[in-house]
Scaffold this motif. Structure first.
Motif, PDB file in Angstrom:
ATOM      1  N   ALA A 177      20.294 -74.868 -89.020  1.00 40.62           N
ATOM      2  CA  ALA A 177      19.578 -74.143 -87.970  1.00 40.62           C
ATOM      3  C   ALA A 177      18.414 -74.982 -87.482  1.00 40.62           C
ATOM      4  CB  ALA A 177      19.081 -72.790 -88.498  1.00 40.62           C
ATOM      5  N   GLY A 178      17.979 -74.705 -86.253  1.00 39.03           N
ATOM      6  CA  GLY A 178      16.841 -75.395 -85.668  1.00 39.03           C
ATOM      7  C   GLY A 178      16.919 -75.313 -84.151  1.00 39.03           C
ATOM      8  N   THR A 179      15.765 -75.392 -83.501  1.00 41.33           N
ATOM      9  CA  THR A 179      15.758 -75.296 -82.032  1.00 41.33           C
ATOM     10  C   THR A 179      14.885 -76.374 -81.402  1.00 41.33           C
ATOM     11  OG1 THR A 179      14.091 -73.556 -82.276  1.00 41.33           O
ATOM     12  CG2 THR A 179      16.363 -72.860 -81.877  1.00 41.33           C
ATOM     13  N   ALA A 180      13.566 -76.234 -81.502  1.00 45.10           N
ATOM     14  CA  ALA A 180      12.686 -77.182 -80.817  1.00 45.10           C
ATOM     15  C   ALA A 180      11.353 -77.293 -81.539  1.00 45.10           C
ATOM     16  CB  ALA A 180      12.454 -76.751 -79.367  1.00 45.10           C
ATOM     17  N   ALA A 181      10.706 -78.448 -81.362  1.00 46.26           N
ATOM     18  CA  ALA A 181       9.381 -78.699 -81.929  1.00 46.26           C
ATOM     19  C   ALA A 181       8.326 -78.629 -80.824  1.00 46.26           C
ATOM     20  CB  ALA A 181       9.365 -80.075 -82.591  1.00 46.26           C
ATOM     21  N   HIS A 182       7.074 -78.756 -81.229  1.00 50.84           N
ATOM     22  CA  HIS A 182       5.988 -78.726 -80.248  1.00 50.84           C
ATOM     23  C   HIS A 182       6.133 -79.835 -79.207  1.00 50.84           C
ATOM     24  CE1 HIS A 182       4.011 -76.533 -83.685  1.00 50.84           C
ATOM     25  NE2 HIS A 182       3.710 -75.734 -82.686  1.00 50.84           N
ATOM     26  N   ALA A 183       6.728 -80.959 -79.618  1.00 48.76           N
ATOM     27  CA  ALA A 183       6.883 -82.074 -78.680  1.00 48.76           C
ATOM     28  C   ALA A 183       7.678 -81.668 -77.450  1.00 48.76           C
ATOM     29  CB  ALA A 183       7.562 -83.251 -79.383  1.00 48.76           C
ATOM     30  N   PHE A 184       8.661 -80.776 -77.619  1.00 43.58           N
ATOM     31  CA  PHE A 184       9.472 -80.362 -76.472  1.00 43.58           C
ATOM     32  C   PHE A 184       8.636 -79.558 -75.485  1.00 43.58           C
ATOM     33  CE2 PHE A 184      12.541 -77.587 -74.291  1.00 43.58           C
ATOM     34  CZ  PHE A 184      13.412 -78.553 -73.811  1.00 43.58           C
ATOM     35  N   THR A 185       7.754 -78.720 -75.997  1.00 44.93           N
ATOM     36  CA  THR A 185       6.870 -77.969 -75.106  1.00 44.93           C
ATOM     37  C   THR A 185       5.909 -78.910 -74.392  1.00 44.93           C
ATOM     38  OG1 THR A 185       7.000 -76.025 -76.551  1.00 44.93           O
ATOM     39  CG2 THR A 185       5.164 -76.115 -74.997  1.00 44.93           C
ATOM     40  N   LEU A 186       5.323 -79.839 -75.149  1.00 47.24           N
ATOM     41  CA  LEU A 186       4.358 -80.776 -74.560  1.00 47.24           C
ATOM     42  C   LEU A 186       5.006 -81.714 -73.553  1.00 47.24           C
ATOM     43  CD1 LEU A 186       2.435 -81.646 -77.850  1.00 47.24           C
ATOM     44  CD2 LEU A 186       1.579 -80.253 -75.943  1.00 47.24           C
ATOM     45  N   LEU A 187       6.306 -81.948 -73.680  1.00 47.13           N
ATOM     46  CA  LEU A 187       7.012 -82.808 -72.736  1.00 47.13           C
ATOM     47  C   LEU A 187       6.990 -82.255 -71.325  1.00 47.13           C
ATOM     48  CD1 LEU A 187       9.155 -85.063 -72.073  1.00 47.13           C
ATOM     49  CD2 LEU A 187      10.892 -83.381 -72.758  1.00 47.13           C
ATOM     50  N   HIS A 188       7.023 -80.932 -71.211  1.00 46.00           N
ATOM     51  CA  HIS A 188       7.127 -80.282 -69.910  1.00 46.00           C
ATOM     52  C   HIS A 188       5.753 -80.003 -69.306  1.00 46.00           C
ATOM     53  CE1 HIS A 188      11.089 -79.684 -71.692  1.00 46.00           C
ATOM     54  NE2 HIS A 188      11.541 -79.554 -70.457  1.00 46.00           N
ATOM     55  N   ASP A 189       5.751 -79.706 -68.021  1.00 44.16           N
ATOM     56  CA  ASP A 189       4.486 -79.502 -67.311  1.00 44.16           C
ATOM     57  C   ASP A 189       3.747 -78.272 -67.803  1.00 44.16           C
ATOM     58  OD1 ASP A 189       4.983 -81.774 -65.834  1.00 44.16           O
ATOM     59  OD2 ASP A 189       5.919 -80.668 -64.177  1.00 44.16           O
ATOM     60  N   ASP A 190       4.467 -77.282 -68.256  1.00 46.11           N
ATOM     61  CA  ASP A 190       3.836 -76.094 -68.805  1.00 46.11           C
ATOM     62  C   ASP A 190       4.805 -75.425 -69.778  1.00 46.11           C
ATOM     63  OD1 ASP A 190       5.515 -74.098 -67.307  1.00 46.11           O
ATOM     64  OD2 ASP A 190       4.495 -75.016 -65.596  1.00 46.11           O
ATOM     65  N   ARG A 194       6.070 -72.337 -69.889  1.00 46.18           N
ATOM     66  CA  ARG A 194       7.161 -71.554 -69.310  1.00 46.18           C
ATOM     67  C   ARG A 194       8.325 -72.447 -68.920  1.00 46.18           C
ATOM     68  NH1 ARG A 194       7.192 -69.417 -65.136  1.00 46.18           N
ATOM     69  NH2 ARG A 194       8.231 -67.411 -65.456  1.00 46.18           N
ATOM     70  N   THR A 195       8.030 -73.607 -68.391  1.00 44.49           N
ATOM     71  CA  THR A 195       9.103 -74.530 -67.999  1.00 44.49           C
ATOM     72  C   THR A 195       9.883 -74.991 -69.223  1.00 44.49           C
ATOM     73  OG1 THR A 195       7.750 -75.292 -66.142  1.00 44.49           O
ATOM     74  CG2 THR A 195       9.612 -76.679 -66.781  1.00 44.49           C
ATOM     75  N   ALA A 196       9.166 -75.284 -70.298  1.00 41.14           N
ATOM     76  CA  ALA A 196       9.836 -75.703 -71.532  1.00 41.14           C
ATOM     77  C   ALA A 196      10.730 -74.582 -72.062  1.00 41.14           C
ATOM     78  CB  ALA A 196       8.805 -76.097 -72.585  1.00 41.14           C
ATOM     79  N   PHE A 197      10.214 -73.350 -72.081  1.00 40.96           N
ATOM     80  CA  PHE A 197      10.998 -72.224 -72.562  1.00 40.96           C
ATOM     81  C   PHE A 197      12.229 -72.001 -71.684  1.00 40.96           C
ATOM     82  CE2 PHE A 197       7.136 -69.904 -74.651  1.00 40.96           C
ATOM     83  CZ  PHE A 197       7.135 -70.850 -75.661  1.00 40.96           C
ATOM     84  N   ALA A 198      12.042 -72.110 -70.363  1.00 41.31           N
ATOM     85  CA  ALA A 198      13.158 -71.901 -69.437  1.00 41.31           C
ATOM     86  C   ALA A 198      14.261 -72.926 -69.682  1.00 41.31           C
ATOM     87  CB  ALA A 198      12.666 -71.969 -67.997  1.00 41.31           C
ATOM     88  N   SER A 199      13.860 -74.166 -69.966  1.00 40.83           N
ATOM     89  CA  SER A 199      14.844 -75.212 -70.242  1.00 40.83           C
ATOM     90  C   SER A 199      15.619 -74.902 -71.521  1.00 40.83           C
ATOM     91  CB  SER A 199      14.140 -76.563 -70.380  1.00 40.83           C
ATOM     92  OG  SER A 199      15.036 -77.560 -70.813  1.00 40.83           O
ATOM     93  N   GLN A 200      14.912 -74.476 -72.546  1.00 43.21           N
ATOM     94  CA  GLN A 200      15.564 -74.188 -73.817  1.00 43.21           C
ATOM     95  C   GLN A 200      16.524 -73.007 -73.680  1.00 43.21           C
ATOM     96  OE1 GLN A 200      12.956 -74.135 -77.248  1.00 43.21           O
ATOM     97  NE2 GLN A 200      14.325 -72.741 -78.362  1.00 43.21           N
ATOM     98  N   VAL A 201      16.091 -71.960 -72.991  1.00 42.30           N
ATOM     99  CA  VAL A 201      16.939 -70.783 -72.826  1.00 42.30           C
ATOM    100  C   VAL A 201      18.142 -71.114 -71.952  1.00 42.30           C
ATOM    101  CG1 VAL A 201      17.040 -68.454 -71.859  1.00 42.30           C
ATOM    102  CG2 VAL A 201      15.076 -69.147 -73.244  1.00 42.30           C
ATOM    103  N   ALA A 202      17.952 -71.950 -70.928  1.00 39.63           N
ATOM    104  CA  ALA A 202      19.069 -72.336 -70.071  1.00 39.63           C
ATOM    105  C   ALA A 202      20.125 -73.096 -70.855  1.00 39.63           C
ATOM    106  CB  ALA A 202      18.558 -73.196 -68.911  1.00 39.63           C
ATOM    107  N   VAL A 234      10.348 -65.271 -69.761  1.00 42.22           N
ATOM    108  CA  VAL A 234      11.434 -66.212 -69.457  1.00 42.22           C
ATOM    109  C   VAL A 234      12.772 -65.714 -70.003  1.00 42.22           C
ATOM    110  CG1 VAL A 234      12.338 -68.517 -69.990  1.00 42.22           C
ATOM    111  CG2 VAL A 234       9.945 -68.238 -69.291  1.00 42.22           C
ATOM    112  N   ALA A 235      12.798 -65.283 -71.275  1.00 47.10           N
ATOM    113  CA  ALA A 235      14.059 -64.956 -71.936  1.00 47.10           C
ATOM    114  C   ALA A 235      14.413 -63.481 -71.867  1.00 47.10           C
ATOM    115  CB  ALA A 235      13.991 -65.380 -73.404  1.00 47.10           C
ATOM    116  N   GLY A 236      13.420 -62.638 -71.600  1.00 47.13           N
ATOM    117  CA  GLY A 236      13.676 -61.218 -71.610  1.00 47.13           C
ATOM    118  C   GLY A 236      13.550 -60.651 -73.011  1.00 47.13           C
ATOM    119  N   PRO A 237      13.583 -59.331 -73.127  1.00 41.49           N
ATOM    120  CA  PRO A 237      13.401 -58.686 -74.436  1.00 41.49           C
ATOM    121  C   PRO A 237      14.575 -58.916 -75.387  1.00 41.49           C
ATOM    122  CG  PRO A 237      13.918 -57.052 -72.755  1.00 41.49           C
ATOM    123  CD  PRO A 237      13.690 -58.331 -72.024  1.00 41.49           C
TER     124      PRO A 237
END
Length: 428
Positions: free
Chosen positions: A195-208, A210-218, A243-246
């Protein structure tokens, strides 16, 4: 199967002993070696046998290649007679021991190796290296599983260990009851769910965020875990649900006062309609930190450093000692390091209710078995050939049943006596 040749995973003096024993004619004397611990780590009430399955595979592959023998000859580690012996080495003896997942206590004979002196002594370092590491990790992980009270745990300590030790640690943690590992090699080798999804680096890679979350959910869908503590946790949770909904599966929190933050996060998620979204916490968790969160709205724990380092006890303090030569018990009398001679046979004694009350270890004989006694040793290798081994999942279930069987005081995280006493009695 092991991914490397294990023959040189040994100490220099093992092979100098082989050379001398070959020269003086004692190399083939039939001997019995036993693995045991004189004491448990401070604060521990039981040990967990782990790594035996890995070890038996490595012993099966324990051979000296031509290049390895040449290295030993060239560096004068061994003489010509020993070099020739090593070139033909294959373990032909017997190995018995406690089942993987079995509990052990001071004095428990968890592994018995019998055969010629030389063929047994050359395995000492490998045996102790594997068992000391895996038993230490499994004991720490088992304590964390108990502290989690049925909540899931993921092992995520690969970056805090040697690359091969990380795989072994993942296996030991899974045996102890962890549900997942982040280590893909462990998933491939042993079938452990990863199991695993993303680290802080993935969030910091994006401009904000929400954009990082949207990419991961997509990419992964709503059945994913969003890491919400890169910036502000409360805003991170709002962004995640926006971004992802409830229907978002989970959020992960990796820092801060986890008890307070878990409560606040649960309240916020519920207020946003995400009542089924789980909370996963991580960040230097050990069994004590996990126990402290027992009353908090946490659904899963991620543990890393404390798992792969044995939570402060990185070795099980196991030793490999000669206890019998040609049927004669031999005894080491060193102060504080004395041994009890003779091959041991062990049983676990239980109440009719199934609660374990004592471990009986008999020297030079067979225990007088009573109703509800359980023999602890099984055959792993006979005449050099491995015997069918239980699966990792079977060993995992065995440990779960063993932990149920010990008195409840034995599961406490506080320091105290071993969960059950070990009594050594002379045999007939």
């Amino acid at each position: 199967m092991s991914t490397f040749r294990p023959a040189l995973l040994t100490d220099h003096y093992e092979l100098t002993m082989v050379s001398a024993a070959l020269r003086d004619g004692t190399a083939d004397r039939q001997c019995v070696f036993e693995v045991f611990s004189r004491r448990l780590p401070n604060g521990r009430r039981y040990g967990v046998v782990a790594g035996t399955g890995r070890l038996i595979e490595m012993i099966r592959d324990f051979r000296f290649s031509e290049a390895e023998v040449d290295f030993l000859r060239r560096t004068a580690v061994v003489d010509e007679a020993a070099a020739a012996w090593l070139a033909d080495y294959r373990f032909t003896g017997d190995i018995e021991g406690y089942a993987e997942g079995e509990l052990f206590f001071p004095g428990s004979p968890i592994l018995t190796v019998s055969g010629g002196f030389a063929e047994c002594v050359v395995l000492e370092t490998l045996i102790l290296s594997v068992l000391n590491h895996d038993c230490a990790v499994a004991a720490a992980a088992a304590r964390m599983v108990t502290a989690a009270r049925g909540r899931a745990l993921i092992e995520m300590g690969s970056r805090r260990a040697h690359e091969e030790a990380a795989v072994a640690a993942a296996r030991a943690a899974y045996l102890a009851g962890f549900r997942f590992t982040s280590n893909l090699a462990a998933g491939e080798r042993y079938g452990i769910p990863t199991a695993g999804t993303a680290a802080h680096a993935f969030t910091l890679l994006h401009d904000d965020e929400r954009t990082a979350f949207a990419s991961q959910v997509a990419t992964l869908g709503r059945d994913t875990t969003l890491l919400v503590d890169t910036y502000d946790i409360s805003q991170g949770i709002r962004n995640a649900i926006e971004v992802a909904g409830p229907q978002l599966r989970a959020v992960r929190i990796d820092s801060g006062d986890l008890a307070v933050i878990a409560q606040q996060s649960r309240q916020l998620l519920d207020s946003l309609g995400a009542t089924e979204t789980k909370i996963i916490v991580s960040g230097d968790l050990d069994e004590y930190a996990i126990a402290a969160l027992a009353a908090e709205p946490v659904d899963m724990y991620g543990a890393g450093t404390s798992v792969v380092t044995g939570s402060g006890a990185p070795t099980a303090s196991l030793v490999y000692k000669l206890v019998e030569v040609t049927g004669r018990p031999v005894v080491k009398r060193s102060e504080h390091k004395a041994t009890i001679g003779g091959r041991k046979v062990a049983v676990r004694r239980h109440k009719p209710t199934g609660t374990a009350v004592e471990e009986i270890v008999v020297t030079q004989g067979v225990p007088d078995q009573r109703p509800h006694d359980r023999l602890l040793q099984r055959t792993y290798v006979a005449d050099g050939e491995p015997v069918d081994l239980p699966s990792l999942d079977e060993s995992r279930e065995h440990l779960r049943q063993c932990l149920i069987s010990i008195p409840w005081e034995g599961l406490k995280l506080s320091a105290g006596d071993p969960a059950i006493p070990v009594t050594v009695v002379p045999g007939g």
